[in-house]
Write an enzyme that holds these catalytic residues in place. Structure first.
Site, mmCIF file in Angstrom:
data_model
loop_
_atom_site.group_PDB
_atom_site.id
_atom_site.type_symbol
_atom_site.label_atom_id
_atom_site.label_comp_id
_atom_site.label_asym_id
_atom_site.label_seq_id
_atom_site.Cartn_x
_atom_site.Cartn_y
_atom_site.Cartn_z
ATOM 1 N N GLY A 146 0.832 -1.204 0.000
ATOM 2 C CA GLY A 146 0.000 0.000 0.000
ATOM 3 C C GLY A 146 0.861 1.247 0.000
ATOM 4 N N GLY A 147 1.979 1.188 -0.722
ATOM 5 C CA GLY A 147 2.974 2.276 -0.654
ATOM 6 C C GLY A 147 2.716 3.454 -1.583
ATOM 7 N N GLY A 172 -0.858 7.759 1.250
ATOM 8 C CA GLY A 172 -0.963 7.864 2.713
ATOM 9 C C GLY A 172 0.330 7.580 3.457
ATOM 10 N N LEU A 173 0.189 6.833 4.568
ATOM 11 C CA LEU A 173 1.351 6.544 5.406
ATOM 12 C C LEU A 173 2.365 5.688 4.648
ATOM 13 C CD1 LEU A 173 -0.343 5.725 8.855
ATOM 14 C CD2 LEU A 173 0.629 7.902 8.063
ATOM 15 N N ARG A 217 -3.318 -2.026 -5.263
ATOM 16 C CA ARG A 217 -4.204 -2.514 -6.336
ATOM 17 C C ARG A 217 -4.247 -1.557 -7.521
ATOM 18 N NH1 ARG A 217 -9.920 -3.878 -3.858
ATOM 19 N NH2 ARG A 217 -9.463 -1.980 -2.698
ATOM 20 N N TYR A 255 -6.386 0.849 18.655
ATOM 21 C CA TYR A 255 -7.526 0.036 19.096
ATOM 22 C C TYR A 255 -7.338 -1.461 18.822
ATOM 23 C CZ TYR A 255 -9.325 0.827 14.293
ATOM 24 O OH TYR A 255 -9.481 0.902 12.934
ATOM 25 N N LYS A 292 -6.440 -6.065 13.115
ATOM 26 C CA LYS A 292 -5.215 -5.441 13.641
ATOM 27 C C LYS A 292 -4.751 -6.174 14.912
ATOM 28 C CE LYS A 292 -4.875 -1.884 10.689
ATOM 29 N NZ LYS A 292 -3.719 -1.540 9.874
ATOM 30 N N ARG A 308 -13.051 7.730 4.808
ATOM 31 C CA ARG A 308 -13.843 6.589 5.266
ATOM 32 C C ARG A 308 -14.208 6.669 6.739
ATOM 33 N NH1 ARG A 308 -10.115 4.921 1.667
ATOM 34 N NH2 ARG A 308 -10.931 3.838 -0.149
HETATM 35 C C1 HXC Z 1 -20.453 -0.823 4.614
HETATM 36 C C2 HXC Z 1 -19.058 -1.344 2.845
HETATM 37 C C3 HXC Z 1 -18.519 -0.018 2.857
HETATM 38 C C4 HXC Z 1 -19.017 0.898 3.835
HETATM 39 C C5 HXC Z 1 -17.533 -1.160 1.278
HETATM 40 N N1 HXC Z 1 -18.417 -1.988 1.851
HETATM 41 N N2 HXC Z 1 -17.573 0.058 1.864
HETATM 42 N N3 HXC Z 1 -20.025 -1.728 3.721
HETATM 43 N N4 HXC Z 1 -19.970 0.455 4.694
HETATM 44 N N5 HXC Z 1 -18.571 2.145 3.923
HETATM 45 C C6 HXC Z 1 -18.710 -3.363 1.474
HETATM 46 C C7 HXC Z 1 -19.349 -3.424 0.112
HETATM 47 O O1 HXC Z 1 -20.716 -3.146 0.188
HETATM 48 C C8 HXC Z 1 -19.071 -4.856 -0.331
HETATM 49 O O2 HXC Z 1 -19.950 -5.777 0.264
HETATM 50 C C9 HXC Z 1 -17.685 -5.099 0.290
HETATM 51 O O3 HXC Z 1 -17.505 -4.125 1.317
HETATM 52 C C10 HXC Z 1 -16.565 -4.944 -0.713
HETATM 53 O O4 HXC Z 1 -16.715 -3.673 -1.307
HETATM 54 P P1 HXC Z 1 -16.114 -3.250 -2.729
HETATM 55 O O5 HXC Z 1 -16.747 -2.000 -3.169
HETATM 56 O O6 HXC Z 1 -16.107 -4.440 -3.641
HETATM 57 O O7 HXC Z 1 -14.709 -2.757 -2.444
HETATM 58 P P2 HXC Z 1 -13.326 -3.422 -2.203
HETATM 59 O O8 HXC Z 1 -12.480 -2.838 -3.251
HETATM 60 O O9 HXC Z 1 -13.365 -4.888 -2.087
HETATM 61 O O10 HXC Z 1 -12.937 -2.848 -0.754
HETATM 62 C C11 HXC Z 1 -13.331 -1.602 -0.308
HETATM 63 C C12 HXC Z 1 -12.658 -1.181 0.948
HETATM 64 C C13 HXC Z 1 -11.937 0.139 0.669
HETATM 65 C C14 HXC Z 1 -11.763 -2.261 1.474
HETATM 66 C C15 HXC Z 1 -13.716 -1.051 1.964
HETATM 67 O O11 HXC Z 1 -12.268 1.064 1.643
HETATM 68 C C16 HXC Z 1 -10.457 0.056 0.544
HETATM 69 O O12 HXC Z 1 -9.933 -0.596 -0.299
HETATM 70 N N6 HXC Z 1 -9.698 0.768 1.399
HETATM 71 C C17 HXC Z 1 -8.239 0.660 1.415
HETATM 72 C C18 HXC Z 1 -7.549 1.965 1.383
HETATM 73 C C19 HXC Z 1 -7.599 2.775 2.652
HETATM 74 O O13 HXC Z 1 -8.086 3.850 2.679
HETATM 75 N N7 HXC Z 1 -7.060 2.357 3.773
HETATM 76 C C20 HXC Z 1 -6.989 3.204 4.954
HETATM 77 C C21 HXC Z 1 -7.492 2.486 6.136
HETATM 78 S S1 HXC Z 1 -7.306 3.543 7.501
HETATM 79 P P3 HXC Z 1 -21.303 -6.319 -0.498
HETATM 80 O O14 HXC Z 1 -21.928 -7.242 0.490
HETATM 81 O O15 HXC Z 1 -22.119 -5.105 -0.769
HETATM 82 O O16 HXC Z 1 -20.834 -6.999 -1.746
HETATM 83 C C22 HXC Z 1 -7.128 2.681 8.888
HETATM 84 C C23 HXC Z 1 -6.699 3.518 10.078
HETATM 85 C C24 HXC Z 1 -7.443 3.237 11.339
HETATM 86 O O17 HXC Z 1 -7.294 1.519 8.929
HETATM 87 C C25 HXC Z 1 -7.266 4.325 12.412
HETATM 88 C C26 HXC Z 1 -7.902 5.653 12.098
HETATM 89 C C27 HXC Z 1 -8.169 6.570 13.237
#
Ligand code: HXC
Length: 284
Positions: free
Chosen positions: A19-20, A23-24, A44, A151, A166, A203
């Site tokens: 994931g380079g 972000g971080l 990806r 968390y 995590k 998000r």
């Molecule tokens: C509910 C959700 C959703 C949401 C996706 N889904 N977003 N459900 N609420 N907001 C569900 C979809 O409906 C689907 O299920 C399933 O997840 C897969 O979704 P896809 O659209 O096919 O996406 P996909 O590419 O597989 O994955 C999406 C993701 C995405 C994983 C959710 O956000 C992502 O790739 N993020 C990675 C990049 C990122 O920003 N990472 C930072 C994390 S920060 P169904 O049943 O409908 O098929 C972090 C820090 C924590 O972790 C600490 C912070 C304070």
């Protein structure tokens, strides 16, 4: 940004950052390259990979970007083969790629759960196992640094799959620190508090009011800077931390501790007001 590290601190290293591209992960990749490492980033989407690789090269560093979905074991193996073909044996791994969204636990679909668990937990295991296998076979030392979260230890409402995955990453870190330590392989993790990266913020932070509340919970009253976290990661990846193994380093401006202290909320009042209140209680 700190300039206290030697410019060649990470020379001779080939560091993979998952994931380079953003972000971080991007901040850590840029900093490692600045300190002499050859860096390979994955993700990806190809566009952020291309941008980050171009930025590293423009700054005089060496970098490659290879698209890879860390949820797929075969894809991960092919990624490490390609990374080593391009830039030689990998010596350090940063498990950074992560997925997350806010959701009520009762409403998460199986696919949504999979998307997070597979990216965070399976992805970190697949990458770690690929590196461990290669290092053990070649009798080389190595370091795995994983990005957890505060968390992971406390749990958190509304991010259940993230908290579960995590916590699993922390368990992997501690388990393999014991299992592979004698082979010279160290595993450590960082537990960051909130860092305002685009991916996390869009998000996880629904409004400016909530952002302000989040900031107020942090004793130092600010969010972290990705460059600060990158400097901690560099330390943990380098030989400066050669005796650190199985450790989870919290990096959150005191947020986690402050959430637990019963009287910490008093610090949100003006200090004079708190003193008057205490004086009144003493009967002054
Ligand atoms: C509910 C959700 C959703 C949401 C996706 N889904 N977003 N459900 N609420 N907001 C569900 C979809 O409906 C689907 O299920 C399933 O997840 C897969 O979704 P896809 O659209 O096919 O996406 P996909 O590419 O597989 O994955 C999406 C993701 C995405 C994983 C959710 O956000 C992502 O790739 N993020 C990675 C990049 C990122 O920003 N990472 C930072 C994390 S920060 P169904 O049943 O409908 O098929 C972090 C820090 C924590 O972790 C600490 C912070 C304070």
């Amino acid at each position: 940004m700190s300039d206290s590290y030697a410019d060649d601190l990470l020379a001779d290293h080939h560091i993979v950052v998952t994931g380079g591209g953003t972000g971080l992960g991007r901040a850590m990749a840029m900093r490692c390259a600045e300190l002499g490492a050859r860096v390979t980033i994955n993700g990806r989407r190809t566009e952020p990979l291309e941008t980050t690789v171009a930025d590293i090269r423009e700054a005089g560093g060496e970098a490659e970007g290879i698209s890879c979905n860390v949820r797929e074991a075969d894809d991960v193996e092919a990624f490490f083969d390609e990374a080593e073909e391009r830039q030689g044996p990998v010596t350090r791994l940063v498990n950074n790629a992560a997925a997350n969204f806010l959701a009520s636990a009762e409403d998460i679909s199986p696919n949504g759960f999979d998307a997070i668990i597979k990216t965070n937990l399976y992805g970190s295991f697949y990458c770690t196992q690929q590196c461990g296998k290669r290092w053990l076979e070649r009798e080389e030392d190595g370091v795995v640094l994983s990005i957890a979260t505060t968390y992971a230890e406390t749990g958190s409402a509304f991010v259940l799959p993230s908290a579960m995955s995590k916590a699993g990453i922390v368990a992997m870190t501690r388990s393999l620190a014991a299992e592979w330590g004698s082979a010279g392989i160290r595993l450590n993790a960082i537990a960051p508090g909130p860092f305002p990266t685009e991916g996390a913020w869009e998000r996880l932070v629904p409004s400016e009011d909530i952002e302000q509340q989040m900031r107020q919970r942090i004793p130092v009253r600010r969010f972290g800077e990705p460059e600060e976290l990158a400097d901690l990661a560099v330390f943990m990846l380098s030989d400066l931390a050669s005796y650190m193994n199985g450790e989870l380093v919290t990096f959150d401006g005191g947020e986690k501790l402050a959430a637990g202290g019963q009287f910490n909320d008093f610090t949100r009042l003006p200090r004079e007001q708190i003193k008057q209140m205490m004086a009144q209680m003493r009967g002054d």
